[in-house]
Design a protein around this motif. Structure first.
Motif, PDB file in Angstrom:
ATOM      1  N   VAL A  80       0.827  -1.133   0.074  1.00 14.98           N
ATOM      2  CA  VAL A  80       0.081  -0.187   0.168  1.00 14.98           C
ATOM      3  C   VAL A  80       0.982   1.392  -0.037  1.00 14.98           C
ATOM      4  O   VAL A  80       0.702   2.164  -0.593  1.00 14.98           O
ATOM      5  N   SER A  81       1.973   1.314   0.781  1.00 18.61           N
ATOM      6  CA  SER A  81       2.867   2.464   0.887  1.00 18.61           C
ATOM      7  C   SER A  81       3.465   2.584  -0.459  1.00 18.61           C
ATOM      8  O   SER A  81       3.581   3.878  -0.814  1.00 18.61           O
ATOM      9  N   GLU A  82       4.115   1.339  -1.188  1.00 20.79           N
ATOM     10  CA  GLU A  82       4.666   1.673  -2.450  1.00 20.79           C
ATOM     11  C   GLU A  82       3.652   2.197  -3.427  1.00 20.79           C
ATOM     12  O   GLU A  82       4.082   3.154  -4.307  1.00 20.79           O
ATOM     13  N   LEU A  83       2.481   1.566  -3.490  1.00 22.27           N
ATOM     14  CA  LEU A  83       1.485   2.362  -4.494  1.00 22.27           C
ATOM     15  C   LEU A  83       1.171   3.581  -4.343  1.00 22.27           C
ATOM     16  O   LEU A  83       1.109   4.484  -5.162  1.00 22.27           O
ATOM     17  N   SER A  84       0.915   3.901  -3.060  1.00 22.97           N
ATOM     18  CA  SER A  84       0.829   5.422  -2.617  1.00 22.97           C
ATOM     19  C   SER A  84       1.806   6.269  -3.135  1.00 22.97           C
ATOM     20  O   SER A  84       1.722   7.428  -3.595  1.00 22.97           O
ATOM     21  N   PRO A 206      -8.606   8.668 -14.904  1.00 24.33           N
ATOM     22  CA  PRO A 206      -8.082   9.968 -14.862  1.00 24.33           C
ATOM     23  C   PRO A 206      -6.520  10.097 -14.392  1.00 24.33           C
ATOM     24  O   PRO A 206      -5.943  11.103 -14.458  1.00 24.33           O
ATOM     25  N   LEU A 207      -6.135   8.841 -13.754  1.00 22.25           N
ATOM     26  CA  LEU A 207      -4.445   8.819 -13.568  1.00 22.25           C
ATOM     27  C   LEU A 207      -3.578   8.694 -14.488  1.00 22.25           C
ATOM     28  O   LEU A 207      -2.821   9.711 -14.847  1.00 22.25           O
ATOM     29  N   GLY A 208      -3.869   7.872 -15.333  1.00 23.90           N
ATOM     30  CA  GLY A 208      -3.328   7.560 -16.614  1.00 23.90           C
ATOM     31  C   GLY A 208      -1.666   7.685 -16.658  1.00 23.90           C
ATOM     32  O   GLY A 208      -1.052   8.436 -17.126  1.00 23.90           O
ATOM     33  N   PHE A 209      -1.160   6.768 -15.837  1.00 25.21           N
ATOM     34  CA  PHE A 209       0.367   6.453 -15.894  1.00 25.21           C
ATOM     35  C   PHE A 209       0.695   5.104 -15.666  1.00 25.21           C
ATOM     36  O   PHE A 209      -0.178   4.189 -15.525  1.00 25.21           O
ATOM     37  N   GLU A 210       2.012   4.784 -15.703  1.00 25.01           N
ATOM     38  CA  GLU A 210       2.290   3.344 -15.702  1.00 25.01           C
ATOM     39  C   GLU A 210       2.898   3.101 -14.322  1.00 25.01           C
ATOM     40  O   GLU A 210       3.941   3.555 -13.783  1.00 25.01           O
ATOM     41  N   LEU A 211       2.361   1.961 -13.614  1.00 24.23           N
ATOM     42  CA  LEU A 211       2.554   1.472 -12.310  1.00 24.23           C
ATOM     43  C   LEU A 211       3.631   0.407 -12.305  1.00 24.23           C
ATOM     44  O   LEU A 211       3.310  -0.434 -13.073  1.00 24.23           O
ATOM     45  N   ASP A 212       4.653   0.687 -11.669  1.00 23.16           N
ATOM     46  CA  ASP A 212       5.727  -0.490 -11.585  1.00 23.16           C
ATOM     47  C   ASP A 212       5.397  -1.351 -10.367  1.00 23.16           C
ATOM     48  O   ASP A 212       5.638  -0.822  -9.281  1.00 23.16           O
ATOM     49  N   THR A 213       4.999  -2.613 -10.593  1.00 20.92           N
ATOM     50  CA  THR A 213       4.796  -3.358  -9.521  1.00 20.92           C
ATOM     51  C   THR A 213       5.879  -4.280  -9.319  1.00 20.92           C
ATOM     52  O   THR A 213       5.782  -5.103  -8.458  1.00 20.92           O
ATOM     53  N   ALA A 214       7.179  -3.796  -9.705  1.00 21.84           N
ATOM     54  CA  ALA A 214       8.280  -4.849  -9.385  1.00 21.84           C
ATOM     55  C   ALA A 214       8.527  -4.635  -7.732  1.00 21.84           C
ATOM     56  O   ALA A 214       9.139  -5.792  -7.114  1.00 21.84           O
ATOM     57  N   GLU A 215       8.373  -3.724  -7.331  1.00 18.66           N
ATOM     58  CA  GLU A 215       8.352  -3.565  -5.789  1.00 18.66           C
ATOM     59  C   GLU A 215       7.457  -4.072  -4.809  1.00 18.66           C
ATOM     60  O   GLU A 215       7.652  -4.290  -3.716  1.00 18.66           O
TER      61      GLU A 215
END
Length: 216
Positions: A80-84, A206-215
């Motif tokens: 949750v912290s990494e996503l935030s 509306p966010l429209g970006f690439e989320l890096d889930t490697a972490e």
């Protein structure tokens, strides 16, 4: 007496049932404060459990069931912290909320949910209320635990879709995948894109970006 498993009370109609609250002798017979007369509504019992739950426990009303869940473990909170943090890096203008209660439409009456993370414009919840209108929300995220995964994958989808929340991000630890639900329509989402955990996941507007889930 706490337990790692949630307590789920489907279709409560006034019966006393056991829980972890106010049980000094540890025999798990706690019904202190639960109405002992027939006819108490689900909403009344939900309000009681909300008022008496230990700090850090989550009390939700999901599709007519009262769900009381203990605090999450460290791995869950790291995700949750990494996503935030990634959302903040992308857009510092949005608010990132944990522990915010949302009102969402249920199959009947109103549901009350506490997502792992809520993204909305800053100031959206600047009031004294415990449960909030979901209309400003642009994204909700849930990170599954063994005890909550089934609700995250099914029942919560319906409430979030009915509320018109544009994006529901489901990070499923057990299945090692991320699902991006978009375009709410009725009690479902028209789009549901699955990605393997660890890859780059595109988030729609509306966010429209690439989320890096490697972490994660």
């Amino acid at each position: 007496m706490a337990t790692a498993e949630p307590i789920i009370m489907p279709g409560y109609q006034g019966e006393a049932f056991q829980g972890p609250f106010d049980d000094p002798d540890g025999d798990n017979d706690a019904t202190s404060g639960v109405p002992d007369h027939m006819g108490a509504s689900v909403q009344q019992v939900f309000e009681l459990f909300s008022a008496t739950a230990p700090k850090g426990w989550r009390v939700e009303l999901i599709e007519g069931e009262i769900c009381v869940t203990p605090p999450a473990n460290g791995e869950h909170e790291e995700i949750v912290s990494e996503l935030s943090g990634q959302i903040r890096d992308h857009d510092k203008g949005v608010g990132r909320y944990t522990g915010i209660g949302l009102n969402v439409p249920a199959a009947s009456d109103t549901g009350h949910v506490v997502p792992d993370l809520v993204i909305a414009p800053k100031g959206s919840f600047d009031d004294e209320e415990e449960w909030h209108d979901a209309s400003p929300v642009v994204l909700v995220a849930e990170v599954t635990s063994t005890s909550t995964a089934e609700r995250d994958r099914t029942k919560k989808i319906h409430g979030y879709a009915r509320a018109g929340i544009p994006v529901y991000l489901l990070i499923d630890r057990e299945e090692a995948e991320v699902t991006v639900f978009a375009e709410p329509s009725g009690d479902e989402y028209a789009q549901a894109h699955k990605h393997k955990l660890g890859l780059v996941v595109p988030l729609p507007a509306p966010l429209g970006f690439e989320l890096d889930t490697a972490e994660f």
